[in-house]
Design an enzyme around this catalytic site. Structure first.
Site, mmCIF file in Angstrom:
data_model
loop_
_atom_site.group_PDB
_atom_site.id
_atom_site.type_symbol
_atom_site.label_atom_id
_atom_site.label_comp_id
_atom_site.label_asym_id
_atom_site.label_seq_id
_atom_site.Cartn_x
_atom_site.Cartn_y
_atom_site.Cartn_z
ATOM 1 N N GLY A 91 -16.930 48.766 61.500
ATOM 2 C CA GLY A 91 -15.619 48.755 62.142
ATOM 3 C C GLY A 91 -15.470 47.546 63.045
ATOM 4 N N GLU A 113 -22.958 56.165 57.742
ATOM 5 C CA GLU A 113 -23.080 56.235 59.212
ATOM 6 C C GLU A 113 -23.850 57.482 59.625
ATOM 7 O OE1 GLU A 113 -18.996 53.827 60.413
ATOM 8 O OE2 GLU A 113 -18.945 55.994 60.360
ATOM 9 N N LYS A 142 -10.166 55.732 72.805
ATOM 10 C CA LYS A 142 -10.900 56.656 71.917
ATOM 11 C C LYS A 142 -11.313 57.956 72.617
ATOM 12 C CE LYS A 142 -10.820 53.544 68.691
ATOM 13 N NZ LYS A 142 -11.967 52.869 68.166
HETATM 14 C C1 5RP Z 1 -15.944 53.506 60.451
HETATM 15 C C2 5RP Z 1 -16.032 54.179 61.765
HETATM 16 C C3 5RP Z 1 -15.696 53.382 62.969
HETATM 17 O O1 5RP Z 1 -16.719 53.512 63.890
HETATM 18 C C4 5RP Z 1 -14.416 53.877 63.569
HETATM 19 O O2 5RP Z 1 -13.423 53.876 62.567
HETATM 20 C C5 5RP Z 1 -13.984 52.999 64.753
HETATM 21 O O3 5RP Z 1 -13.541 51.764 64.293
HETATM 22 P P1 5RP Z 1 -13.106 50.593 65.257
HETATM 23 O O4 5RP Z 1 -14.322 50.134 65.980
HETATM 24 O O5 5RP Z 1 -12.542 49.557 64.333
HETATM 25 O O6 5RP Z 1 -12.060 51.125 66.200
HETATM 26 O O7 5RP Z 1 -16.345 55.330 61.890
HETATM 27 O O8 5RP Z 1 -16.162 54.376 59.387
#
Ligand code: 5RP
Length: 221
Positions: free
Chosen positions: A31, A105, A123
């Site tokens: 991400g 992950e 978040k």
């Molecule tokens: C990818 C994920 C990422 O950690 C999540 O989507 C957060 O993304 P970003 O750092 O772009 O906000 O789980 O599968």
């Protein structure tokens, strides 16, 4: 993404470097926040042995920085795994998989001693579920899994035009208010045809580095 979120992502990625033990193999997430972390990791690449990637895109970015990508099967427990999240609570339960990499992950997280979540302030939530919970599904099970999810009170939506690194599809489950994430994670795991769900509650994060108004807030479990 706002400029503030972007700055916070960069700041928490920088802060995560101090959790990387010298001479270690590091688990690396997927991400935009994880990408900032990879860029920081590149600056200390001579001090680590390599990295385990949680997706093909992360592996590619690591290689572009000339960081060795290590096969998880060739090593034991990882000391740290550093990754972002789509939502996280004060209990360090998360929804992940917005980028579709949830299965790898979860595998990397399972084999790691310390999961460090790096996230901008947007978040942090009180209750998980506003962000739809992704589930990776074997393609032939799509309709069956969707019906089972409806029975659990969710509204599954096929992620259009998206195939995971494992050649599966993603259903994003909308409309859930997740008061007991550990229980829902287990219930989703029981549905035949679901490979993985994006709730990380049974194995949540150990440390959260959260972007804040003034600097970085650290939450430890
Ligand atoms: C990818 C994920 C990422 O950690 C999540 O989507 C957060 O993304 P970003 O750092 O772009 O906000 O789980 O599968």
């Amino acid at each position: 993404m706002t400029q503030l979120q972007d700055e916070q992502k960069r700041a928490v990625a920088q802060a995560a470097i101090r959790y990387v033990p010298i001479g270690s193999v590091v688990g690396v997430g997927t991400g935009s926040t994880a990408n900032y972390f990879i860029d920081e990791l590149a600056k200390i690449k001579h001090k680590i042995e390599g990295a385990v990637a949680s997706s093909e895109s992360t592996a590619q970015r690591l290689r572009e920085h000339h960081i060795e990508v290590v096969d998880l099967n060739n090593i034991g427990e990882l000391p740290v795994y550093i990754d972002g999240a789509d939502e996280i609570t004060e209990h360090l339960h998360m929804i992940k998989g917005g980028g579709g990499a949830l299965t790898r992950e979860k595998i990397v997280a399972a084999t790691t001693k310390k999961f460090i979540c790096i996230a901008d302030h947007s978040k942090l939530v009180r209750v998980l579920g506003k962000f739809p919970v992704p589930v990776e599904v074997i393609p032939m099970a799509r309709s069956y899994v969707a019906r089972e999810i409806v029975k659990l009170g969710g509204h599954p939506v096929l992620r259009q035009g998206f195939i995971t690194d494992n050649k599966n599809i993603i259903l994003d489950i909308h409309g859930l208010q997740i008061l007991n994430p550990t229980e829902l994670e287990a219930n989703l795991n029981q549905i035949t045809g679901i490979v993985t769900n994006g709730l990380f509650a049974r194995r949540g994060a150990n440390v959260l580095l959260l972007g804040a108004d003034k600097g970085i807030r650290t939450v430890e479990m």
